[in-house]
Design a protein around this motif. Structure first.
Motif, PDB file in Angstrom:
ATOM      1  N   TRP A 247       0.818  -1.214   0.000  1.00  0.00           N
ATOM      2  CA  TRP A 247       0.000   0.000   0.000  1.00  0.00           C
ATOM      3  C   TRP A 247       0.856   1.269   0.000  1.00  0.00           C
ATOM      4  O   TRP A 247       0.566   2.227  -0.699  1.00  0.00           O
ATOM      5  CB  TRP A 247      -0.931  -0.021   1.207  1.00  0.00           C
ATOM      6  CG  TRP A 247      -1.931   1.096   1.182  1.00  0.00           C
ATOM      7  CD1 TRP A 247      -1.885   2.248   1.904  1.00  0.00           C
ATOM      8  CD2 TRP A 247      -3.115   1.170   0.389  1.00  0.00           C
ATOM      9  NE1 TRP A 247      -2.970   3.030   1.614  1.00  0.00           N
ATOM     10  CE2 TRP A 247      -3.749   2.382   0.679  1.00  0.00           C
ATOM     11  CE3 TRP A 247      -3.707   0.325  -0.543  1.00  0.00           C
ATOM     12  CZ2 TRP A 247      -4.929   2.786   0.092  1.00  0.00           C
ATOM     13  CZ3 TRP A 247      -4.887   0.723  -1.128  1.00  0.00           C
ATOM     14  CH2 TRP A 247      -5.485   1.936  -0.816  1.00  0.00           C
ATOM     15  N   ASP A 248       1.935   1.281   0.781  1.00  0.00           N
ATOM     16  CA  ASP A 248       2.788   2.471   0.860  1.00  0.00           C
ATOM     17  C   ASP A 248       3.529   2.747  -0.446  1.00  0.00           C
ATOM     18  O   ASP A 248       3.933   3.883  -0.697  1.00  0.00           O
ATOM     19  CB  ASP A 248       3.809   2.323   1.998  1.00  0.00           C
ATOM     20  CG  ASP A 248       3.119   2.299   3.356  1.00  0.00           C
ATOM     21  OD1 ASP A 248       2.013   2.865   3.464  1.00  0.00           O
ATOM     22  OD2 ASP A 248       3.677   1.710   4.297  1.00  0.00           O
ATOM     23  N   GLU A 249       3.718   1.723  -1.267  1.00  0.00           N
ATOM     24  CA  GLU A 249       4.448   1.882  -2.520  1.00  0.00           C
ATOM     25  C   GLU A 249       3.550   2.365  -3.663  1.00  0.00           C
ATOM     26  O   GLU A 249       4.051   2.757  -4.705  1.00  0.00           O
ATOM     27  CB  GLU A 249       5.088   0.554  -2.916  1.00  0.00           C
ATOM     28  CG  GLU A 249       6.057   0.026  -1.874  1.00  0.00           C
ATOM     29  CD  GLU A 249       6.411  -1.427  -2.109  1.00  0.00           C
ATOM     30  OE1 GLU A 249       6.036  -1.981  -3.168  1.00  0.00           O
ATOM     31  OE2 GLU A 249       7.051  -2.007  -1.225  1.00  0.00           O
ATOM     32  N   LEU A 250       2.226   2.347  -3.471  1.00  0.00           N
ATOM     33  CA  LEU A 250       1.302   2.734  -4.523  1.00  0.00           C
ATOM     34  C   LEU A 250       1.198   4.253  -4.645  1.00  0.00           C
ATOM     35  O   LEU A 250       1.333   4.973  -3.660  1.00  0.00           O
ATOM     36  CB  LEU A 250      -0.093   2.168  -4.240  1.00  0.00           C
ATOM     37  CG  LEU A 250      -0.234   0.654  -4.196  1.00  0.00           C
ATOM     38  CD1 LEU A 250      -1.664   0.290  -3.823  1.00  0.00           C
ATOM     39  CD2 LEU A 250       0.142   0.027  -5.514  1.00  0.00           C
ATOM     40  N   THR A 251       0.946   4.692  -5.868  1.00  0.00           N
ATOM     41  CA  THR A 251       0.661   6.109  -6.086  1.00  0.00           C
ATOM     42  C   THR A 251      -0.770   6.385  -5.646  1.00  0.00           C
ATOM     43  O   THR A 251      -1.554   5.462  -5.425  1.00  0.00           O
ATOM     44  CB  THR A 251       0.819   6.491  -7.569  1.00  0.00           C
ATOM     45  OG1 THR A 251      -0.177   5.789  -8.327  1.00  0.00           O
ATOM     46  CG2 THR A 251       2.205   6.130  -8.093  1.00  0.00           C
ATOM     47  N   ASP A 252      -1.129   7.661  -5.537  1.00  0.00           N
ATOM     48  CA  ASP A 252      -2.496   8.008  -5.138  1.00  0.00           C
ATOM     49  C   ASP A 252      -3.513   7.462  -6.136  1.00  0.00           C
ATOM     50  O   ASP A 252      -4.580   6.981  -5.756  1.00  0.00           O
ATOM     51  CB  ASP A 252      -2.651   9.529  -5.019  1.00  0.00           C
ATOM     52  CG  ASP A 252      -1.916  10.079  -3.805  1.00  0.00           C
ATOM     53  OD1 ASP A 252      -1.621   9.289  -2.883  1.00  0.00           O
ATOM     54  OD2 ASP A 252      -1.631  11.291  -3.789  1.00  0.00           O
ATOM     55  N   GLU A 253      -3.186   7.533  -7.421  1.00  0.00           N
ATOM     56  CA  GLU A 253      -4.093   7.027  -8.450  1.00  0.00           C
ATOM     57  C   GLU A 253      -4.302   5.520  -8.310  1.00  0.00           C
ATOM     58  O   GLU A 253      -5.419   5.018  -8.441  1.00  0.00           O
ATOM     59  CB  GLU A 253      -3.530   7.354  -9.838  1.00  0.00           C
ATOM     60  CG  GLU A 253      -4.460   6.996 -10.970  1.00  0.00           C
ATOM     61  CD  GLU A 253      -3.886   7.434 -12.313  1.00  0.00           C
ATOM     62  OE1 GLU A 253      -3.947   6.621 -13.248  1.00  0.00           O
ATOM     63  OE2 GLU A 253      -3.401   8.567 -12.408  1.00  0.00           O
ATOM     64  N   GLN A 254      -3.226   4.776  -8.023  1.00  0.00           N
ATOM     65  CA  GLN A 254      -3.341   3.329  -7.841  1.00  0.00           C
ATOM     66  C   GLN A 254      -4.154   2.996  -6.591  1.00  0.00           C
ATOM     67  O   GLN A 254      -4.927   2.043  -6.586  1.00  0.00           O
ATOM     68  CB  GLN A 254      -1.952   2.695  -7.751  1.00  0.00           C
ATOM     69  CG  GLN A 254      -1.197   2.716  -9.056  1.00  0.00           C
ATOM     70  CD  GLN A 254       0.260   2.296  -8.879  1.00  0.00           C
ATOM     71  OE1 GLN A 254       0.893   2.606  -7.868  1.00  0.00           O
ATOM     72  NE2 GLN A 254       0.788   1.597  -9.879  1.00  0.00           N
ATOM     73  N   LYS A 255      -3.992   3.787  -5.534  1.00  0.00           N
ATOM     74  CA  LYS A 255      -4.771   3.559  -4.315  1.00  0.00           C
ATOM     75  C   LYS A 255      -6.262   3.777  -4.580  1.00  0.00           C
ATOM     76  O   LYS A 255      -7.103   2.999  -4.130  1.00  0.00           O
ATOM     77  CB  LYS A 255      -4.302   4.492  -3.203  1.00  0.00           C
ATOM     78  CG  LYS A 255      -2.945   4.131  -2.625  1.00  0.00           C
ATOM     79  CD  LYS A 255      -2.529   5.123  -1.567  1.00  0.00           C
ATOM     80  CE  LYS A 255      -1.136   4.802  -1.048  1.00  0.00           C
ATOM     81  NZ  LYS A 255      -0.676   5.790  -0.058  1.00  0.00           N
TER      82      LYS A 255
END
Length: 141
Positions: free
Chosen positions: A88-96
């Motif tokens: 989760w911490d590695e995802l971009t805002d768009e991916q989240k």
């Protein structure tokens, strides 16, 4: 290639070497091929001629893990790749946002299926409920 090369393998895939000339030209030393995919390929080839053998080959394939590019892959019951739970911490805002929207859509569809299963049938709504169920099953494929 003066000496024949024996394919390397781990528990999930073969690493098939390319001839030296092709390896130099392509920059790749070989191809990774899943053991599971090998059995599934063989099963597809004998589907029409020997369905019993095809079923046995598929059963054998189920014993081997699914791989993608040599890495083990975890899939859900629908065959979709399951992401790393700790990424989760590695995802971009768009991916989240995308993952959250996808999970919300899945939860909504599951709720709707549950409601349709416990719906009280009457003559007036039976066709509508059947139509919605069929459309939901097409979406889930």
């Amino acid at each position: 290639m003066s000496e024949p090369l024996v394919p390397n393998m781990n528990c999930a895939n073969f690493i098939l070497p390319y001839p030296e000339e092709i390896a130099k030209r392509t920059g790749s030393s070989g191809m990774i091929f899943s053991i599971r995919e090998l059995y599934l390929l063989l099963a597809r080839q004998v589907d029409d001629t020997d369905p019993q053998e095809a079923a046995t080959l598929r059963e054998i394939a189920d014993y081997y893990p699914d791989v993608d590019g040599g890495e083990l892959v975890e899939r859900d019951s629908r065959g979709n790749m399951v992401g790393d739970a700790n990424d989760w911490d590695e995802l971009t805002d768009e991916q989240k946002i995308h993952r959250g929207n996808a999970n919300a859509a899945i939860a909504t569809l599951d709720w709707l299926r549950h409601e349709l299963e416990k719906a009280i049938y009457d003559y007036d709504t039976d066709d509508d409920v059947t139509r919605v169920r069929r459309e939901l099953s097409e979406i889930s494929l």
